[in-house]
Design an enzyme around this catalytic site. Structure first.
Site, PDB file in Angstrom:
ATOM      1  N   SER A  75       0.786  -1.215   0.017  1.00 46.98           N
ATOM      2  CA  SER A  75      -0.141  -0.182  -0.009  1.00 46.98           C
ATOM      3  C   SER A  75       0.979   1.530  -0.042  1.00 46.98           C
ATOM      4  O   SER A  75       1.968   1.144   0.336  1.00 46.98           O
ATOM      5  CB  SER A  75      -0.720  -0.035   1.199  1.00 46.98           C
ATOM      6  OG  SER A  75       0.075   0.089   2.403  1.00 46.98           O
ATOM      7  N   ASP A 117      -0.157  -0.250  -4.973  1.00 47.16           N
ATOM      8  CA  ASP A 117      -1.672  -0.303  -4.861  1.00 47.16           C
ATOM      9  C   ASP A 117      -2.251   1.015  -4.576  1.00 47.16           C
ATOM     10  O   ASP A 117      -1.562   1.715  -3.613  1.00 47.16           O
ATOM     11  CB  ASP A 117      -2.053  -1.194  -3.851  1.00 47.16           C
ATOM     12  CG  ASP A 117      -3.558  -1.854  -3.696  1.00 47.16           C
ATOM     13  OD1 ASP A 117      -4.111  -1.826  -4.613  1.00 47.16           O
ATOM     14  OD2 ASP A 117      -4.054  -2.369  -2.725  1.00 47.16           O
ATOM     15  N   GLY A 131     -11.112  -6.031  -3.152  1.00 51.22           N
ATOM     16  CA  GLY A 131     -11.972  -6.441  -2.087  1.00 51.22           C
ATOM     17  C   GLY A 131     -12.347  -7.801  -1.963  1.00 51.22           C
ATOM     18  O   GLY A 131     -13.353  -8.288  -1.819  1.00 51.22           O
ATOM     19  N   THR A 158     -11.182 -10.283   0.277  1.00 50.27           N
ATOM     20  CA  THR A 158     -11.274 -11.027   1.413  1.00 50.27           C
ATOM     21  C   THR A 158     -12.919 -11.014   1.978  1.00 50.27           C
ATOM     22  O   THR A 158     -13.835  -9.970   1.723  1.00 50.27           O
ATOM     23  CB  THR A 158     -10.717 -10.042   2.534  1.00 50.27           C
ATOM     24  OG1 THR A 158      -9.231 -10.078   2.388  1.00 50.27           O
ATOM     25  CG2 THR A 158     -10.750 -10.701   4.161  1.00 50.27           C
ATOM     26  N   THR A 186      -7.108  -7.657   3.717  1.00 54.20           N
ATOM     27  CA  THR A 186      -7.634  -7.650   5.055  1.00 54.20           C
ATOM     28  C   THR A 186      -7.256  -9.142   5.482  1.00 54.20           C
ATOM     29  O   THR A 186      -6.941  -9.459   6.735  1.00 54.20           O
ATOM     30  CB  THR A 186      -9.098  -7.519   5.022  1.00 54.20           C
ATOM     31  OG1 THR A 186      -9.408  -6.108   4.688  1.00 54.20           O
ATOM     32  CG2 THR A 186      -9.383  -7.522   6.543  1.00 54.20           C
TER      33      THR A 186
END
Length: 280
Positions: A50, A82, A206, A208, A230
């Site tokens: 990130s 990211d 997204g 997870t 996550t």
């Protein structure tokens, strides 16, 4: 961009009707964990720190750390930034030799999103660096990028973005969310299916919390890259807490236990995305 590792990995995934796991590593230990998981699965993987992680370690320092690890890996390992809105940071990654950067201007009007992403592509492509873009707003929090409401991507807007921005991968908002799901997401499988006819690989953010059946369906329809963040954070922190319950735990044993737990979970996702019969 045919020679770019990020692009090659995603094109191979499309050609084999599989998806590549793209995982938000946190540090050296989690990078090792993910690479070892990919090696056991015999599959390529994308490491995507990130913006916050890159700022903590440094652009060149992060590149050297990952490059040292992947130089001895038995599978391809791409390095990707990211969810970035910081043009200076993205340019620094491109200059340092990263494989790809993801520019997230999805909260802006479509025309501005296209323009700003196209500007980064014009900078990155001559340096051999790929660019991922996003259309629509994905619900949830991914460090400094957050939204309390989602804005679904339409086929027309996504197509206009692909044609105008010159991206190498496209992440449309299809109903997934960053972080943990509070209910059952209503995914726009139809959009993924329609976009599969385009030459640009489809990215699912997204990951997870989605059930294995949804992953399999998305991949069958054309998704080539699936992001996980996550899930790695949860296993990393959860195993850390378990290890700290032992007052005699030694630092090396602690690191090994956390790394092994993270690696085993990430291996499940990598194998699932590769089409193996794996349940999460």
């Amino acid at each position: 961009m045919n020679g770019n590792l990020f692009v090659r990995v995603l094109r191979r995934a499309r050609e084999s009707s599989t998806a590549c796991a793209s995982i938000n590593i946190l540090n050296y230990n989690t990078a090792r964990a993910v690479i070892h998981a990919a090696e056991r699965a015999g599959r390529p993987v994308i490491l995507q720190p990130s913006v916050g992680t890159v700022r903590r370690y440094g652009v060149s320092e992060m590149f050297r750390m990952i490059d040292g690890l992947r130089s001895a890996a038995s599978v391809p390992v791409a390095l990707h930034l990211d969810h970035c809105r910081d043009e200076e940071l993205a340019r620094a990654c491109a200059d340092a030799g990263w494989d790809a950067v993801m520019m997230d201007y999805s909260a802006l009007p479509l025309e501005e999103n296209i323009r700003k992403t196209r500007e980064m592509a014009a900078y990155a492509h001559p340096r051999g660096v790929a660019v991922e873009g996003e259309v629509g707003v994905i619900l949830g929090v991914e460090e400094e990028v957050s939204s309390k409401t989602a804005s679904a991507a339409s086929y027309e807007d996504t197509l206009a973005f692909i044609e105008g921005a010159g991206v190498d991968a496209i992440a449309p908002s299809i109903g997934t969310a960053h972080g943990l799901y509070t209910g059952v997401p209503a995914l726009n499988f139809g959009l993924v299916e329609r976009l599969a006819a385009q030459p640009v690989p489809i990215v699912i953010h997204g990951g997870t919390g989605l059930p294995a059946a949804d992953f399999r369906r998305l991949i069958a329809l054309g998704a080539a890259k699936i992001n996980l963040s996550t899930a790695l954070k949860q296993v990393y922190l959860g195993e850390s807490r378990r290890q700290l319950e032992n007052p005699d735990v030694a630092p090396v044993a602690f690191d090994e236990a956390v790394e092994n737990a993270a690696s085993l979970l990430m291996e499940k996702f990598i194998r699932l995305f590769a089409g193996e019969d794996v349940e999460l």
